[in-house]
Design an enzyme around this catalytic site. Sequence first.
Site, PDB file in Angstrom:
ATOM      1  N   SER A 153      44.416  42.245  47.919  1.00 12.70           N
ATOM      2  CA  SER A 153      43.475  41.408  47.166  1.00 12.70           C
ATOM      3  C   SER A 153      44.135  40.234  46.455  1.00 12.70           C
ATOM      4  O   SER A 153      43.452  39.304  46.034  1.00 12.70           O
ATOM      5  CB  SER A 153      42.710  42.248  46.138  1.00 12.70           C
ATOM      6  OG  SER A 153      43.583  42.708  45.123  1.00 12.70           O
ATOM      7  N   LYS A 195      44.865  41.379  38.878  1.00 13.13           N
ATOM      8  CA  LYS A 195      44.087  40.193  39.267  1.00 13.13           C
ATOM      9  C   LYS A 195      44.581  38.999  38.455  1.00 13.13           C
ATOM     10  O   LYS A 195      45.399  39.115  37.549  1.00 13.13           O
ATOM     11  CB  LYS A 195      42.592  40.384  38.984  1.00 13.13           C
ATOM     12  CG  LYS A 195      41.955  41.639  39.600  1.00 13.13           C
ATOM     13  CD  LYS A 195      41.836  41.566  41.102  1.00 13.13           C
ATOM     14  CE  LYS A 195      41.193  42.840  41.670  1.00 13.13           C
ATOM     15  NZ  LYS A 195      41.233  42.860  43.159  1.00 13.13           N
TER      16      LYS A 195
END
Length: 320
Positions: free
Chosen positions: A104, A174
């Site tokens: 991701s 993230k």
Amino acid sequence: MGDVAVGARSGHDGEEHRGRPAQSAVPAADSAVTSGNDSGAVEDGRVTDEHTTAEGQGPGGTARTPKKPRSFWKELPILIGIALVLALLIKTFLVQAFSIPSDSMQNTLQQGDRVLVDKLTPWFGSEPERGEVVVFHDPDNWLAGEPTTDPNALQTFLSWIGLMPSAEEKDLIKRVVGVGGDTVECKNTGPLTVNGKALDEQDYVYAGNTPCSVDDQGGKFKVKVPKGYIWVMGDHRQNSRDSRYNQSDKNHGMVPVKDVVGRAVVVAWPINRWATLPVPDTFDQPGLNAQPAAAGLTVAPQGIALLGVVPVVLWRRRKQ
């Protein structure tokens, strides 16, 4: 001043016999008198040193036994214990290793990379800033349905003290896009805007991806980030279940700042992937801030060093 005489006789209270000849005042057999500067005593016409013994001997003429060095095998458990305590303290308060389990964050981070996360600065009031890559605890079951590993006892212990990447699979990594007070918006395929300013994300968004996704599941959005929260997105935009796709949770896709473990500062492993993780320049563009930056310790080690030096300098100036 003269030397102080210490009487060794009993029953005379330190007084001189009066009216007696000097030679008979002190019988030879009872005349051990020393001064504060005398180290010897008169005994049978000889001067002896009561405190001096032959070299290498203890009191009473007994031979001194040299102290036996501690065995290495006896010291080894102590050294291991100290190392474990230090490792635990470092992992708890300074830095911790984490393993990247997914794609991701490509191409910034690859699956299997090990990153080192700074855990020190949050202790001094620093909060996540736009553009930083952060590790945070799962805010509200974001990892539901994701495969988890089952580490053995040794792996669990080593990860607990920080000698291996964290075995805790409830952490995510993230990039921070919005902080408290920001308005973050995605229209069509982009660009992504923060407080009305378009971000140039080509340096870190996965090649071939668009900054925004065209779908009805959260790819198009406009959100206002509350104080005490951050809005996060993966660099692999079309392969990241981030704030966009968790807007139905209790935090509406936001991540509470209290759940942030720390900032990822360097890719430490593998060696050929070693790299720092700086904030991209686009987050420094003028006018991006919706409000003045919150006071906090951004660079803790330098700040601590400065705070420690100032009192010393002032103290030295006062002494001069």
